[in-house]
Design a protein around this motif. Structure first.
Motif, PDB file in Angstrom:
ATOM      1  N   ASN A 135       0.851  -1.191   0.000  1.00  0.00           N
ATOM      2  CA  ASN A 135       0.000   0.000   0.000  1.00  0.00           C
ATOM      3  C   ASN A 135       0.887   1.241   0.000  1.00  0.00           C
ATOM      4  O   ASN A 135       2.112   1.147  -0.133  1.00  0.00           O
ATOM      5  CB  ASN A 135      -1.005  -0.005   1.169  1.00  0.00           C
ATOM      6  N   ASP A 136       0.262   2.411   0.113  1.00  0.00           N
ATOM      7  CA  ASP A 136       0.960   3.696   0.137  1.00  0.00           C
ATOM      8  C   ASP A 136       1.681   3.991  -1.180  1.00  0.00           C
ATOM      9  O   ASP A 136       2.821   4.440  -1.192  1.00  0.00           O
ATOM     10  CB  ASP A 136       1.934   3.746   1.333  1.00  0.00           C
ATOM     11  N   THR A 137       1.009   3.724  -2.288  1.00  0.00           N
ATOM     12  CA  THR A 137       1.382   4.179  -3.627  1.00  0.00           C
ATOM     13  C   THR A 137       0.078   4.351  -4.385  1.00  0.00           C
ATOM     14  O   THR A 137      -0.736   3.421  -4.397  1.00  0.00           O
ATOM     15  CB  THR A 137       2.247   3.140  -4.370  1.00  0.00           C
ATOM     16  N   PRO A 138      -0.192   5.495  -5.006  1.00  0.00           N
ATOM     17  CA  PRO A 138      -1.405   5.609  -5.815  1.00  0.00           C
ATOM     18  C   PRO A 138      -1.489   4.435  -6.787  1.00  0.00           C
ATOM     19  O   PRO A 138      -0.474   4.013  -7.351  1.00  0.00           O
ATOM     20  CB  PRO A 138      -1.218   6.942  -6.535  1.00  0.00           C
ATOM     21  N   TRP A 139      -2.688   3.922  -6.994  1.00  0.00           N
ATOM     22  CA  TRP A 139      -2.781   2.631  -7.684  1.00  0.00           C
ATOM     23  C   TRP A 139      -2.295   2.685  -9.132  1.00  0.00           C
ATOM     24  O   TRP A 139      -1.770   1.689  -9.642  1.00  0.00           O
ATOM     25  CB  TRP A 139      -4.195   2.057  -7.571  1.00  0.00           C
ATOM     26  N   GLN A 140      -2.438   3.821  -9.817  1.00  0.00           N
ATOM     27  CA  GLN A 140      -1.965   3.868 -11.217  1.00  0.00           C
ATOM     28  C   GLN A 140      -0.448   3.747 -11.330  1.00  0.00           C
ATOM     29  O   GLN A 140       0.043   2.936 -12.130  1.00  0.00           O
ATOM     30  CB  GLN A 140      -2.456   5.134 -11.926  1.00  0.00           C
ATOM     31  N   PRO A 141       0.346   4.526 -10.573  1.00  0.00           N
ATOM     32  CA  PRO A 141       1.791   4.320 -10.641  1.00  0.00           C
ATOM     33  C   PRO A 141       2.205   2.907 -10.240  1.00  0.00           C
ATOM     34  O   PRO A 141       3.200   2.386 -10.753  1.00  0.00           O
ATOM     35  CB  PRO A 141       2.350   5.357  -9.660  1.00  0.00           C
ATOM     36  N   HIS A 142       1.436   2.300  -9.331  1.00  0.00           N
ATOM     37  CA  HIS A 142       1.777   0.937  -8.928  1.00  0.00           C
ATOM     38  C   HIS A 142       1.392  -0.079 -10.004  1.00  0.00           C
ATOM     39  O   HIS A 142       2.199  -0.936 -10.371  1.00  0.00           O
ATOM     40  CB  HIS A 142       1.066   0.580  -7.619  1.00  0.00           C
ATOM     41  N   PHE A 143       0.184   0.041 -10.529  1.00  0.00           N
ATOM     42  CA  PHE A 143      -0.316  -0.966 -11.483  1.00  0.00           C
ATOM     43  C   PHE A 143       0.257  -0.742 -12.883  1.00  0.00           C
ATOM     44  O   PHE A 143       0.895  -1.628 -13.463  1.00  0.00           O
ATOM     45  CB  PHE A 143      -1.845  -0.919 -11.508  1.00  0.00           C
ATOM     46  N   PHE A 144       0.060   0.453 -13.416  1.00  0.00           N
ATOM     47  CA  PHE A 144       0.530   0.720 -14.777  1.00  0.00           C
ATOM     48  C   PHE A 144       2.047   0.912 -14.810  1.00  0.00           C
ATOM     49  O   PHE A 144       2.683   0.641 -15.836  1.00  0.00           O
ATOM     50  CB  PHE A 144      -0.183   1.937 -15.359  1.00  0.00           C
ATOM     51  N   GLY A 145       2.632   1.352 -13.690  1.00  0.00           N
ATOM     52  CA  GLY A 145       4.079   1.458 -13.617  1.00  0.00           C
ATOM     53  C   GLY A 145       4.767   0.110 -13.714  1.00  0.00           C
ATOM     54  O   GLY A 145       5.956   0.025 -14.030  1.00  0.00           O
ATOM     55  N   ASN A 190      11.184  13.340 -12.321  1.00  0.00           N
ATOM     56  CA  ASN A 190      11.341  12.233 -13.263  1.00  0.00           C
ATOM     57  C   ASN A 190      11.422  10.922 -12.485  1.00  0.00           C
ATOM     58  O   ASN A 190      12.481  10.304 -12.360  1.00  0.00           O
ATOM     59  CB  ASN A 190      12.596  12.438 -14.116  1.00  0.00           C
ATOM     60  N   ASP A 191      10.288  10.513 -11.928  1.00  0.00           N
ATOM     61  CA  ASP A 191      10.186   9.240 -11.212  1.00  0.00           C
ATOM     62  C   ASP A 191       8.779   8.694 -11.447  1.00  0.00           C
ATOM     63  O   ASP A 191       7.961   9.341 -12.114  1.00  0.00           O
ATOM     64  CB  ASP A 191      10.522   9.414  -9.722  1.00  0.00           C
ATOM     65  N   PRO A 192       8.463   7.489 -10.974  1.00  0.00           N
ATOM     66  CA  PRO A 192       7.141   6.916 -11.270  1.00  0.00           C
ATOM     67  C   PRO A 192       5.978   7.793 -10.846  1.00  0.00           C
ATOM     68  O   PRO A 192       4.976   7.896 -11.573  1.00  0.00           O
ATOM     69  CB  PRO A 192       7.165   5.589 -10.495  1.00  0.00           C
ATOM     70  N   ASP A 193       6.077   8.433  -9.677  1.00  0.00           N
ATOM     71  CA  ASP A 193       4.998   9.322  -9.242  1.00  0.00           C
ATOM     72  C   ASP A 193       4.879  10.533 -10.157  1.00  0.00           C
ATOM     73  O   ASP A 193       3.792  10.868 -10.655  1.00  0.00           O
ATOM     74  CB  ASP A 193       5.246   9.805  -7.808  1.00  0.00           C
ATOM     75  N   GLY A 194       5.985  11.220 -10.388  1.00  0.00           N
ATOM     76  CA  GLY A 194       5.949  12.430 -11.203  1.00  0.00           C
ATOM     77  C   GLY A 194       5.462  12.176 -12.609  1.00  0.00           C
ATOM     78  O   GLY A 194       4.669  12.946 -13.162  1.00  0.00           O
ATOM     79  N   ASN A 195       5.907  11.069 -13.202  1.00  0.00           N
ATOM     80  CA  ASN A 195       5.498  10.759 -14.570  1.00  0.00           C
ATOM     81  C   ASN A 195       4.022  10.382 -14.644  1.00  0.00           C
ATOM     82  O   ASN A 195       3.355  10.655 -15.651  1.00  0.00           O
ATOM     83  CB  ASN A 195       6.370   9.630 -15.122  1.00  0.00           C
ATOM     84  N   SER A 196       3.495   9.768 -13.584  1.00  0.00           N
ATOM     85  CA  SER A 196       2.064   9.427 -13.569  1.00  0.00           C
ATOM     86  C   SER A 196       1.200  10.656 -13.322  1.00  0.00           C
ATOM     87  O   SER A 196       0.206  10.881 -14.007  1.00  0.00           O
ATOM     88  CB  SER A 196       1.787   8.370 -12.492  1.00  0.00           C
ATOM     89  N   TRP A 197       1.599  11.486 -12.353  1.00  0.00           N
ATOM     90  CA  TRP A 197       0.810  12.679 -12.029  1.00  0.00           C
ATOM     91  C   TRP A 197       0.806  13.646 -13.206  1.00  0.00           C
ATOM     92  O   TRP A 197      -0.169  14.350 -13.439  1.00  0.00           O
ATOM     93  CB  TRP A 197       1.353  13.366 -10.780  1.00  0.00           C
ATOM     94  N   GLY A 198       1.891  13.687 -13.969  1.00  0.00           N
ATOM     95  CA  GLY A 198       1.976  14.591 -15.108  1.00  0.00           C
ATOM     96  C   GLY A 198       1.540  13.979 -16.424  1.00  0.00           C
ATOM     97  O   GLY A 198       1.617  14.623 -17.468  1.00  0.00           O
TER      98      GLY A 198
END
Length: 424
Positions: A135-145, A190-198
């Protein structure tokens, strides 16, 4: 019979007796309980270490409660937690996950605290067919990442947290309560969170455009940068009044100091990751007042632990009393991580069998201290969403206080204040 023969026979018989004593199996009544091993990967050091501050407290809770074992299907099992530090590194997280699976032979592996930790651990678990809970990762960066396919999902990995749609709704819900020029500056790394949020597909850009906001995105920056002059200049030139992003705490501290030095004064500052922690707000002094963030959990949330029976308020109070530290959001998510893990083990047909634990995780329908967890509810396979609201920090008697100021998606979580502009 010669003396030598008698001595030889005596030695032989004594040797047989000794061998029998050494190899005799214990009687069933004396058999030791089997041990279930739970691996836990967490960033105890490095720039994400603030996420791990509550680890020791939560682990002690569960070790104490499980000291006499865990009864499953009439049999009692010991439970051992084996903790590995990811050092805030994705590569290190993958390495220690392998150690837990191959050297420690854990039956279940867990991880938390951003995609830098959860994704590599889950990837190793999926590859090696070890049940995994995160847990503690938004599901899109976790799943699609992890290149997840919504039509198939994953076989061995299960995750619960909120999604980008929730944080976008929460952030805009905060901003829509204020009077601004609706020009939003974005600081995305430029990391999984930043690339997903942007992301122009699943991130902030399309929603902001639809709601009439103007987005100023100067491009991805490298994590742990020490110079944000280019981004600050771009924001000032565009007249940015709302600033957002998802950055590690050290990066925000550096940026916010340089923003003050360069005369950049937005009216609303709403960040994920960095602004979720009272320690960060305290370090900013007066410049922490009025900053806002998403709130995954607070003492005011109307949920209780199915494992200890503690309410959200009681869990926070017990933590503060035991540690002298202020409560933080990861506290409840660490607690809920192990709540769900123990619940799945209790429901498994055989807790020593990986497939049995996997099947029990898939069937989870559990009431935790962060809300309901049910992996049948989606939005994609093996994902369960948890509620999200918005909060704003105020400095009261020298200490940071997080007020709930936006609850449009979850009105059962009460607001405690209204949104205030930083430079209003």
């Amino acid at each position: 019979m010669t003396h030598e023969a008698k001595l030889s026979r005596r030695k032989f018989n004594a040797g047989i007796a000794a061998l029998g004593a050494a190899t005799a199996l214990p009687k069933p009544a004396m058999a030791q309980a089997k041990t279930i091993k739970i691996g836990f990967v967490t960033p105890q050091t490095g720039p994400l270490a603030v996420f791990a501050e509550s680890d020791a407290f939560v682990l002690e809770q569960f070790r104490t409660k499980l000291a006499n074992g865990l009864e499953i299907n009439g049999e009692t099992y010991n439970v051992e937690f084996i903790v590995k530090d990811s050092q805030s590194s994705s590569n290190r997280a993958a390495t220690v996950a392998q150690e837990l699976m191959f050297d420690d032979e854990v039956h279940l592996i867990t991880a938390t605290s951003t995609p830098d930790t959860t994704n590599p651990v889950a990837d190793q678990a999926e590859l090696n067919e070890v049940p995994c809970l995160t847990n503690d990762t938004p599901w899109q960066p976790h799943f699609f990442g992890r290149q997840g396919d919504p039509a198939k999902g994953f076989d061995w990995t299960f995750h619960f947290f909120w999604g980008l749609e929730d944080v976008i709704s929460t952030f805009t819900g905060i901003w829509n309560q204020t009077e601004t020029n609706k020009v939003v500056g974005a600081l995305w790394p430029n990391d999984p969170d930043g690339n997903s949020w942007g992301s122009p597909d699943v991130g902030f850009p399309p929603v902001l455009e639809a709601q009439g906001y103007t987005l100023v995105d100067p491009g991805r920056y490298q994590v742990m940068s020490d110079d944000f002059s280019a981004q600050i200049s771009a924001f000032k030139a565009a007249g940015v009044e709302i600033l957002t992003g998802v950055v590690p705490p050290p990066d925000f501290t550096t940026f916010w100091l340089q923003a003050a030095q360069q005369g950049f004064e937005p009216k609303i500052v709403t960040f994920g990751k960095a602004l979720e922690f009272p320690q960060v707000i305290s370090s900013l002094g007066d410049r922490g007042d009025g900053l806002s963030t998403e709130v995954w959990w607070s003492p005011g949330h109307p949920y209780s632990s199915g494992f200890t029976g503690q309410s959200s308020a009681e869990l926070a109070a017990d933590y503060e009393a035991a540690t002298g530290n202020p409560w933080t959001m990861p506290l409840a998510f660490k607690h809920s991580l192990f709540e769900v893990a123990i619940d799945a083990l209790k429901r498994s047909a055989d807790p020593m069998d990986p497939a049995s634990i996997r099947d029990a995780l898939r069937a989870t329908d559990y009431q935790s201290v962060v809300g309901p967890v049910n992996f049948q509810t989606g939005p994609v396979p093996n994902i369960s969403k948890t509620p999200l609201v918005g909060g704003q920090w105020s400095i009261e008697e020298g200490k940071p206080v997080l007020n709930i100021v936006e609850n449009g998606d979850h009105p059962a979580i009460a607001t405690t204040a209204s949104v205030a502009l930083i430079n209003g």
